[in-house]
Design a protein around this motif. Structure first.
Motif, short mmCIF file in Angstrom:
data_model
loop_
_atom_site.label_atom_id
_atom_site.label_comp_id
_atom_site.label_asym_id
_atom_site.label_seq_id
_atom_site.Cartn_x
_atom_site.Cartn_y
_atom_site.Cartn_z
N MET A 207 20.75 31.49 39.27
CA MET A 207 20.20 32.82 39.58
C MET A 207 18.73 32.78 39.98
N SER A 212 15.49 36.91 46.51
CA SER A 212 15.40 38.06 45.60
C SER A 212 16.25 39.25 46.03
N THR A 215 19.70 38.56 44.67
CA THR A 215 19.85 38.16 43.27
C THR A 215 20.92 39.00 42.58
N ASN A 216 20.84 40.32 42.74
CA ASN A 216 21.86 41.18 42.16
C ASN A 216 23.24 40.83 42.75
N ILE A 240 13.56 40.59 30.11
CA ILE A 240 13.13 41.78 30.85
C ILE A 240 11.61 41.98 30.71
N GLY A 241 11.04 41.42 29.64
CA GLY A 241 9.60 41.56 29.43
C GLY A 241 8.84 40.28 29.70
N HIS A 242 9.48 39.29 30.28
CA HIS A 242 8.75 38.05 30.57
C HIS A 242 8.00 38.19 31.89
N TYR A 245 9.55 35.90 34.74
CA TYR A 245 10.98 35.79 35.06
C TYR A 245 11.75 37.10 35.09
N SER A 246 11.08 38.23 34.93
CA SER A 246 11.81 39.48 34.74
C SER A 246 12.64 39.91 35.96
N ALA A 247 12.25 39.48 37.15
CA ALA A 247 13.03 39.84 38.34
C ALA A 247 14.44 39.26 38.22
N VAL A 248 14.52 38.00 37.85
CA VAL A 248 15.81 37.33 37.69
C VAL A 248 16.64 38.05 36.62
N LEU A 250 16.57 41.20 35.52
CA LEU A 250 17.12 42.52 35.88
C LEU A 250 18.18 42.39 36.97
N GLY A 251 18.00 41.45 37.89
CA GLY A 251 19.03 41.22 38.91
C GLY A 251 20.35 40.82 38.28
N HIS A 254 21.88 44.00 36.41
CA HIS A 254 22.51 45.00 37.27
C HIS A 254 23.66 44.42 38.10
N LEU A 292 18.23 50.54 30.81
CA LEU A 292 18.21 49.84 32.11
C LEU A 292 19.62 49.53 32.59
N THR B 210 11.64 36.35 48.77
CA THR B 210 11.11 35.27 47.94
C THR B 210 12.22 34.68 47.07
N ASN B 216 7.92 37.43 40.91
CA ASN B 216 6.77 37.94 40.16
C ASN B 216 5.50 37.21 40.60
N ALA B 247 16.03 43.72 41.20
CA ALA B 247 15.33 42.47 40.88
C ALA B 247 13.97 42.46 41.57
N GLY B 251 10.21 42.53 39.71
CA GLY B 251 9.30 41.42 39.99
C GLY B 251 7.96 41.92 40.52
N LEU B 295 5.28 46.39 29.17
CA LEU B 295 5.61 45.08 28.59
C LEU B 295 4.59 44.03 29.04
#
Lengths: 358, 358
Positions: A207, A212, A215-216, A240-242, A245-248, A250-251, A254, A292, B210, B216, B247, B251, B295
């Motif tokens: 993932m 991006s 990703t979903n 989700i709060g990192h 890496y949060s984009a990955v 949430l993708g 969802h 979310l 990306t 991110n 995602a 990000g 966050l």
């Protein structure tokens, strides 16, 4: 694993950890050793050589640790697997020599690094010369596309591991849950979403290496390809709060459209891994994840997987009780207490289903 | 824009919309026409040819719409820009012929499609033969990496557009805010994060192209490269609740670490664009965005940008009032009412700053 490998028979792997053999830095090595023990010839780690593997990482009883490639070859391996995953995933320059020597000695390579070994001219040339295979696990499928929001309509139950941080055991909890569900008679599958999970499962999509916009869609594909299963246990990624890496995360949330989530948490960690930001309280995170996820498909967090590796037995038991009280959800450390059944029970209650014996 | 182009002087563009010339389907065309009017020679659209551009899309007064490339050439263009962005961003096969003919006639190409024109052998060959330049706006920088969570520590004010859906005017609100901030004397910059924004600004990173592990980090880089500015207005992407694009949205939110957000919303839209899922109430979305942003870095939604394009004047005014009452925040449609000052006032209150004349 490729067809070429299938023809040559089972893997016997040297796991390279390069002085970083511990459960935090050598996540890939530890997991592959735990879930594919029959395929490990030895571990190559110059600092830990000669020590007891099980004492160091809590798994891999009897597997030797050696200091050099030469010693490793005495254990008759046919593959070298890179067992550590540095931030950013780049290939340390010093490894190139070892990898070329390994291919010269007849070993294939398996790598989960962001930098693909096949893209390294020297390595690619050596692979060709010695007729060796390099499996870059992190190469995503070439034909990914945007999500069409269809995973939520599948009949299979979709369980996703989420977490208060990355690198705290989400994959392991899902592997244990898959095994428990199968013991109870469910047609369950572990769905790999990261390099280590893919090495263990033999399939999946990395993932964190997808474009991006797709990703979903990549996460959705993982579900659609397995929609005839009864239950899917999807390996989580990041948090989700990192901050990194949060984009990955949430993708994945969802795209797979889970109807149940297992929240994984390491009580001894106060800030997120590597790139530090405070970890909020579990009840806040549980609520946030349900909100979310609910934007796409209604979902509940139904249980908590704790990583108590750095706690005493007493402290760990107290933490389980405290967590259950604070969240109103069943909690356990699936390794320490061997009680993955608690989480599977919670899922059966959530889905109002029951099968097999306990 | 490239050095080669800079040497050859200003662009005169044919904007290709291929029968889709309306404000929803031809987002790229409409925005480039609105914000780069002096560079547009004509619009090429077989269905809308001969009609009045301003009447169709509310901008571009006096720019002709033609039916064929031959007619377009009479307006002495030096560039053809692809002005529509289909879902997934792929190149419709029928366009290849037109693009090759355009290069043969001496035009450079600008494209924001996911499929890079430079990767198309026939187009690449034609570009070489006719010494034309193809600018694939969606190619991200080659050296992106993971976020280091440093944008939050910059001194510049970071304002991000977020939204209840994609494709409802987030970029436009930020372009108008940038202009208003500059009118008031601030050292403000619009930060482009998507293909159209990049075409308008001349720089930026296509966030949706990306590698997800670096999404991110890409957003963070946009801030770090501009950290000496007084205020950054970051173009938003997608929506936190959009099943296909979330995602990218998260990000961007975590990478840029905004301290203020403008929520963009289209009251006539009840489900998300293209891949439909219900759009939740604004107060819920505002709270969710503040929790998610928090966050990484504390942030407030300080104003609402409404897109009332499909409403009557009366309905639009009522909607502004209703939105302000429901959210307690200033709201406006920056185009319809020309009141971007309301949003800039809200930002000045949030940051406790004041400059220039109103």
């Amino acid at each position: 694993m490729s067809k070429a490998r299938a023809r040559r028979g089972a893997r016997r792997m040297v796991v390279l950890t390069d002085g970083k053999l511990n459960i935090w830095s050598a996540k890939t090595a530890v997991s592959v050793i735990r879930y594919r023990p029959g395929e490990i010839a030895c571990v190559l780690d110059r600092k830990a050589a000669g020590r007891d593997l099980h004492a160091l990482i809590g798994t891999g009883k009897g597997i030797p640790i050696v200091a050099s490639l030469k010693e490793a070859l005495a254990h008759k391996p046919n593959t070298l697997l890179i067992g550590i995953a540095p931030v950013g995933g780049k290939l340390p320059a010093a490894w190139r020599k070892v990898l070329i020597e390994a291919m010269k000695a007849g070993l294939d390579l398996i790598s989960g690094l962001h930098t693909f070994l096949n893209d390294d001219p020297a390595l690619a040339q050596a692979a060709k010369r010695h007729r060796r295979e390099i499996w870059d696990v992190r190469v995503p499928p070439p034909d990914l596309d945007c999500s069409e929001n269809v995973a939520k309509a599948t009949k299979c139950k979709r369980v996703l591991a989420v977490g208060s941080d990355c690198n705290l055991g989400k994959m392991s909890v899902m592997l244990e849950l898959t095994a428990e569900a199968r013991r109870r008679g469910y047609d369950a599958e572990f769905v790999a979403t990261g390099q280590t999970g893919i090495m263990i499962a033999g399939s999946g999509i990395p993932m964190d290496r997808t474009i991006s916009d797709f990703t979903n869609g990549a996460a959705e594909r993982l579900v659609m390809e397995r929609k005839k299963r009864e239950i899917l246990f999807v390996e989580g990624q990041g948090a989700i709060g990192h901050p990194a890496y949060s984009a990955v995360t949430l993708g994945l949330l969802h795209g797979t459209a889970p109807d149940a989530m297992i929240m994984c948490h390491c009580p001894t960690r106060k800030v997120t891994h590597s790139v530090e930001t405070p970890i909020p309280p579990l009840p806040f995170l549980i609520d946030l994840h349900e909100k979310l996820a609910g934007l796409v498909c209604p979902a509940k967090v139904v249980g908590i997987g704790l990583n108590t590796f750095e706690m005493t037995e007493t402290a760990a038991r107290r933490e389980v009780e405290k967590t259950e009280k604070r969240t109103g959800l069943p909690a356990t450390d699936v390794y320490r207490f061997g009680r993955v059944d608690k989480l599977m029970d919670a899922l059966e209650r959530h889905y109002k289903m029951r099968k097999g014996q306990r």
